[in-house]
Design a protein around this motif. Structure first.
Motif, PDB file in Angstrom:
ATOM      1  N   PRO A 125       0.813  -1.229   0.000  1.00  0.00           N
ATOM      2  CA  PRO A 125       0.000   0.000   0.000  1.00  0.00           C
ATOM      3  C   PRO A 125       0.841   1.271   0.000  1.00  0.00           C
ATOM      4  O   PRO A 125       1.811   1.396   0.737  1.00  0.00           O
ATOM      5  CB  PRO A 125      -0.803  -0.116   1.306  1.00  0.00           C
ATOM      6  N   ARG A 126       0.460   2.228  -0.859  1.00  0.00           N
ATOM      7  CA  ARG A 126       1.146   3.507  -0.957  1.00  0.00           C
ATOM      8  C   ARG A 126       0.218   4.528  -1.596  1.00  0.00           C
ATOM      9  O   ARG A 126      -0.804   4.178  -2.188  1.00  0.00           O
ATOM     10  CB  ARG A 126       2.442   3.384  -1.771  1.00  0.00           C
ATOM     11  N   ARG A 131      -0.602  14.240  -1.165  1.00  0.00           N
ATOM     12  CA  ARG A 131      -0.284  14.520  -2.567  1.00  0.00           C
ATOM     13  C   ARG A 131      -0.386  13.263  -3.436  1.00  0.00           C
ATOM     14  O   ARG A 131      -0.905  13.303  -4.556  1.00  0.00           O
ATOM     15  CB  ARG A 131       1.133  15.100  -2.655  1.00  0.00           C
ATOM     16  N   GLY A 132       0.094  12.149  -2.926  1.00  0.00           N
ATOM     17  CA  GLY A 132       0.039  10.906  -3.695  1.00  0.00           C
ATOM     18  C   GLY A 132      -1.376  10.482  -4.021  1.00  0.00           C
ATOM     19  O   GLY A 132      -1.659  10.000  -5.124  1.00  0.00           O
ATOM     20  N   LEU A 133      -2.285  10.676  -3.063  1.00  0.00           N
ATOM     21  CA  LEU A 133      -3.681  10.321  -3.288  1.00  0.00           C
ATOM     22  C   LEU A 133      -4.283  11.160  -4.407  1.00  0.00           C
ATOM     23  O   LEU A 133      -4.978  10.638  -5.285  1.00  0.00           O
ATOM     24  CB  LEU A 133      -4.469  10.523  -1.991  1.00  0.00           C
ATOM     25  N   ALA A 137      -5.811  10.328  -8.052  1.00  0.00           N
ATOM     26  CA  ALA A 137      -7.142  10.757  -8.494  1.00  0.00           C
ATOM     27  C   ALA A 137      -7.074  11.388  -9.880  1.00  0.00           C
ATOM     28  O   ALA A 137      -7.957  11.171 -10.722  1.00  0.00           O
ATOM     29  CB  ALA A 137      -7.731  11.735  -7.482  1.00  0.00           C
ATOM     30  N   GLY A 138      -6.018  12.159 -10.127  1.00  0.00           N
ATOM     31  CA  GLY A 138      -5.848  12.753 -11.456  1.00  0.00           C
ATOM     32  C   GLY A 138      -5.647  11.689 -12.524  1.00  0.00           C
ATOM     33  O   GLY A 138      -6.222  11.776 -13.622  1.00  0.00           O
ATOM     34  N   PHE A 166      -1.237   2.693  -6.404  1.00  0.00           N
ATOM     35  CA  PHE A 166      -1.747   2.500  -5.048  1.00  0.00           C
ATOM     36  C   PHE A 166      -1.234   1.237  -4.363  1.00  0.00           C
ATOM     37  O   PHE A 166      -1.525   1.006  -3.191  1.00  0.00           O
ATOM     38  CB  PHE A 166      -3.280   2.503  -5.056  1.00  0.00           C
ATOM     39  N   GLY A 167      -0.491   0.411  -5.099  1.00  0.00           N
ATOM     40  CA  GLY A 167       0.144  -0.748  -4.482  1.00  0.00           C
ATOM     41  C   GLY A 167      -0.789  -1.901  -4.152  1.00  0.00           C
ATOM     42  O   GLY A 167      -0.493  -2.705  -3.259  1.00  0.00           O
TER      43      GLY A 167
END
Length: 254
Positions: A125-126, A131-133, A137-138, A166-167
Motif C-alpha cells: 500500500p502507498r 499529494r500521492g492520493l 485521483a488525477g 496504489f500498491g
C-alpha cells in the motif's frame, strides 16, 4: 438459436474481463461488428450490454471481498465527468490514432508485468493520502475519459493504476476495477450513449444474460486462484488487447 452467438459472446467477453481486470471489448466489440453491426452502432450496443459484466461480477465480489471503500469511492467520483465527456466524444472523433497509441501502451503494460515477476503478487500500500492520493485521483480521471472514448482496453488502465500507483495486489486491483469500472462507470456510460444514439435493443437481452454469467464465474475463478493466476490472465489479455488495437488502428489509418 439466433441469439446463441450473442449469449456466448457476452459470456466469453465478461468471463475473461472479470478474470483479468478489463478487456471485455477485446471479444465483444469486434464480435458485434463481425455479426453485422456498423461501427458506431456496435460501440453503443457494446457499452449498453457490457453493464451486465459489472452486475455479474458485483454479485460475487460484494459477498466475498473486502474493499477499500473510501479510496474506491473517490476514484469512482473523479472519473465520472471525464467518462461522460469521453462517451459523447466517442461518437464523433476518429479512432485510428487512439487505437495505435493504446495498442502500444497495452503491450508495454503486459511486458512490464511479465518482466517483474513479483509485481502485483504482494500488496504494498502507498499513495493513500496527501499529494500521492490526489495524483492518483488525477490519473483515474484520465482513465475515466479513456473508458468513455474507447470501446475496449481502458478498463485495464484502471487495474494498472490500482496496481502501480496504489500498491494493490492483483486480486484487489481486479476486484476494485470490476466494481468501479464494470458496474458503476459502465452503467453511467450505458445510459449516456443510449440517450445520445441508437442501440440494437433486440440484441441486448442475450448479451446481458451471457455477460452476467460470465462476470460471475470469472470473478469466482479469480478469487479462487489468487494473484499469480490473475497476473498471468492480465498479461495475456493485455497483450491480446494491445495487438488487436494496434492492428485495428493501422487498418483504419490505411
Amino acid at each position: 438459436m439466433d441469439q446463441l452467438p450473442l449469449l456466448l459472446t457476452g459470456f466469453v467477453a465478461s468471463f475473461f474481463s472479470a478474470l483479468a481486470g478489463g478487456g471485455a471489448g477485446l471479444v465483444q466489440f469486434p464480435a458485434l461488428i463481425a455479426l453485422g453491426l456498423p461501427f458506431t452502432l456496435a460501440i453503443v450496443t457494446h457499452k449498453v450490454a457490457v453493464v451486465a459484466l459489472g452486475v455479474g461480477s458485483a454479485g460475487k465480489l460484494l459477498r466475498s471481498f473486502k474493499f477499500d471503500w473510501p479510496l474506491i469511492g473517490l476514484m469512482l467520483a473523479v472519473g465520472v465527468p471525464g467518462l461522460i465527456i469521453g462517451n459523447l466524444s466517442a461518437l464523433v472523433i476518429p479512432a485510428a490514432p487512439g487505437k495505435v497509441l493504446f495498442g502500444v501502451t497495452n503491450i508495454a503494460m503486459a511486458l512490464y508485468s511479465i518482466l517483474k515477476p513479483d509485481f502485483g503478487v504482494i500488496a504494498a500500500p502507498r499513495n493513500r493520502e496527501g499529494r500521492g492520493l490526489w495524483i492518483g485521483a488525477g490519473l483515474m480521471s484520465v482513465v475515466g475519459f479513456l473508458c468513455g472514448v474507447f470501446p475496449s482496453g481502458p478498463g485495464l488502465f484502471a487495474t494498472l493504476v490500482f496496481l502501480r500507483w496504489f500498491g494493490f495486489d492483483y486480486q484487489a486491483a481486479v476486484a476494485s476495477t470490476m466494481l468501479m469500472v464494470a458496474l458503476v462507470w459502465n452503467s453511467i456510460a450505458g445510459v449516456t450513449v443510449a440517450l445520445a444514439a441508437p442501440v440494437r435493443w433486440d440484441w441486448i437481452p442475450a448479451l446481458a444474460v451471457g455477460g452476467v454469467l460470465g462476470g460471475y464465474f470469472g470473478s469466482s475463478l479469480a478469487l479462487l486462484k489468487g494473484n499469480r493466476f490473475i497476473k498471468r490472465a492480465f498479461e495475456s489479455v493485455t497483450l491480446l488487447m494491445g495487438a488487436w488495437l494496434l492492428l485495428q488502428g493501422v487498418e483504419t489509418w490505411q
